[in-house]
Scaffold this motif. Structure first.
Motif, mmCIF file in Angstrom:
data_model
loop_
_atom_site.group_PDB
_atom_site.id
_atom_site.type_symbol
_atom_site.label_atom_id
_atom_site.label_comp_id
_atom_site.label_asym_id
_atom_site.label_seq_id
_atom_site.Cartn_x
_atom_site.Cartn_y
_atom_site.Cartn_z
ATOM 1 N N ASP A 29 0.857 -1.193 0.000
ATOM 2 C CA ASP A 29 0.000 0.000 0.000
ATOM 3 C C ASP A 29 0.890 1.238 0.000
ATOM 4 O O ASP A 29 1.043 1.917 1.007
ATOM 5 C CB ASP A 29 -0.960 -0.014 1.199
ATOM 6 C CG ASP A 29 -0.255 -0.268 2.530
ATOM 7 O OD1 ASP A 29 0.801 -0.941 2.533
ATOM 8 O OD2 ASP A 29 -0.756 0.220 3.560
ATOM 9 N N ASN A 32 2.141 4.365 2.650
ATOM 10 C CA ASN A 32 1.787 4.106 4.047
ATOM 11 C C ASN A 32 2.941 3.398 4.761
ATOM 12 O O ASN A 32 3.749 2.705 4.126
ATOM 13 C CB ASN A 32 0.515 3.250 4.110
ATOM 14 C CG ASN A 32 -0.685 3.997 3.574
ATOM 15 O OD1 ASN A 32 -1.245 4.872 4.229
ATOM 16 N ND2 ASN A 32 -1.076 3.679 2.338
ATOM 17 N N THR A 58 -5.236 0.455 -0.187
ATOM 18 C CA THR A 58 -4.981 0.959 1.157
ATOM 19 C C THR A 58 -5.599 0.040 2.197
ATOM 20 O O THR A 58 -5.014 -0.220 3.246
ATOM 21 C CB THR A 58 -5.579 2.377 1.314
ATOM 22 O OG1 THR A 58 -5.079 3.212 0.273
ATOM 23 C CG2 THR A 58 -5.226 2.961 2.662
ATOM 24 N N SER B 46 -7.459 5.102 -3.064
ATOM 25 C CA SER B 46 -6.801 3.852 -2.703
ATOM 26 C C SER B 46 -5.335 3.913 -3.086
ATOM 27 O O SER B 46 -4.968 4.473 -4.136
ATOM 28 C CB SER B 46 -7.462 2.678 -3.415
ATOM 29 O OG SER B 46 -6.711 1.498 -3.170
ATOM 30 N N ALA B 47 -4.512 3.298 -2.246
ATOM 31 C CA ALA B 47 -3.083 3.217 -2.571
ATOM 32 C C ALA B 47 -2.856 2.474 -3.880
ATOM 33 O O ALA B 47 -1.809 2.625 -4.511
ATOM 34 C CB ALA B 47 -2.333 2.519 -1.437
ATOM 35 N N THR B 57 -1.622 8.595 -1.247
ATOM 36 C CA THR B 57 -1.898 8.476 0.188
ATOM 37 C C THR B 57 -2.962 9.467 0.627
ATOM 38 O O THR B 57 -3.161 10.511 -0.001
ATOM 39 C CB THR B 57 -0.598 8.708 0.995
ATOM 40 O OG1 THR B 57 -0.882 8.522 2.386
ATOM 41 C CG2 THR B 57 -0.064 10.108 0.781
#
Lengths: 215, 73
Positions: A29, A32, A58, B46-47, B57
């Motif tokens: 992801d 992060n 994510t 969404s990443a 992010t």
């Protein structure tokens, strides 16, 4: 808070050790902390050019679903999805821990930051005195996800839930993290502690909060 | 008069201490009115849309527009 991240493979995977993930697709992801933890676990086990990542969602729920579908060979997960994955027969081929770090605007006052530190310090003490009693928070975050709702407090490995009373950021660790991110092209420029950490606010807030630590 | 501070949303995996402090009134006991703000769902990316060097992010978005003072990275 100390965050636990794990590299996870599906039950049918032939991978048992992290070096066996060389040239295999690992969903991260990007952007992060868990993604950076995943990269660090991979590069500890293989040359950088063998690290093969792809963009993961994510949401760890989506990454776990993708893992079980076979969309990629491995992914990085955090709790409670590490526990969900283990219950589903997945294997953890590597785990690591990293510090969550607060990023603040310049207008955060010493007094407010000290109050935050005192409250968090007390919370850390409460949790560490009864970790099992607080794991329901991990389940509560994922209401509506049956895999998580099926978890019981006793399913959690408490060794993966680590809390530390807040303290000043060590400059050598901040510099190492910066340089490591720069080495992957994730950040540009040289590390300058004076622009990254307001040592005056940090020191005065921790001094004000120290009365809790002494208590 | 209570001090106020707004932080970006945390989850248990990286903010269990914050959530417990909030629920047990520990911020209030310190005279801090801690507010937790979340991005509107339609602003969450969404990443999966990102790349390693250009990640998608959500962290820091509220802080960047003055709607939060702190976030956890």
């Amino acid at each position: 808070m100390i965050v636990c991240a794990a590299l996870v493979v599906p039950p049918t995977s032939t991978v048992f050790a992290p070096q066996e993930l060389a040239h295999k697709r690992v969903a991260l992801d990007y952007g992060n902390g868990t993604a950076y933890a995943g990269l660090q676990m991979l590069e500890a086990a293989m040359p950088r050019d063998a690290v093969t990542s792809c963009a993961g969602a994510t949401s760890p729920a989506e990454r776990f679903a993708g893992l079980m579908r076979g969309d990629f060979d491995a992914t990085v997960l955090q709790e409670p999805w590490i526990t969900v994955a283990e219950k589903a027969g997945c294997r953890l081929v590597s785990t690591t821990f990293f510090h969550g770090t607060w990023v603040a605007t310049r207008d955060v006052s010493v007094e407010a930051y000290a109050a935050l530190l005192r409250a968090i310090t007390r919370a850390v003490r409460h949790i560490n005195a009864d970790k099992r009693g607080y794991v329901s928070y991990f389940i509560r975050d994922w209401s509506g996800h049956p895999e998580v709702e099926a978890l019981k407090p006793q399913d959690f490995n408490l060794g993966r839930i680590q809390l530390k009373e807040p303290g000043p950021i060590p400059e050598d660790e901040a510099r190492w993290a910066w340089d490591w991110m720069a080495s992957w092209g994730l950040i540009a420029g040289a590390f300058d502690v004076t622009t990254q950490i307001n040592r005056t606010v940090e020191r005065e807030a921790h001094e004000l909060a120290a009365v809790v630590r002494a208590g | 008069m209570a001090m106020t501070m707004t932080i970006e949303r945390v989850m248990a995996f990286m903010g269990l201490d914050v959530l417990v402090a909030r629920d047990e009134g520990l911020f209030e006991a310190e005279g801090l009115d801690l507010r937790i703000a979340a991005l509107p769902p339609d602003e969450i990316r969404s990443a999966a849309e990102g790349t390693p060097s250009k990640p998608a992010t959500n962290q820091g978005k509220l802080q960047a527009r003055g709607a939060a003072q702190m976030f956890q990275a």
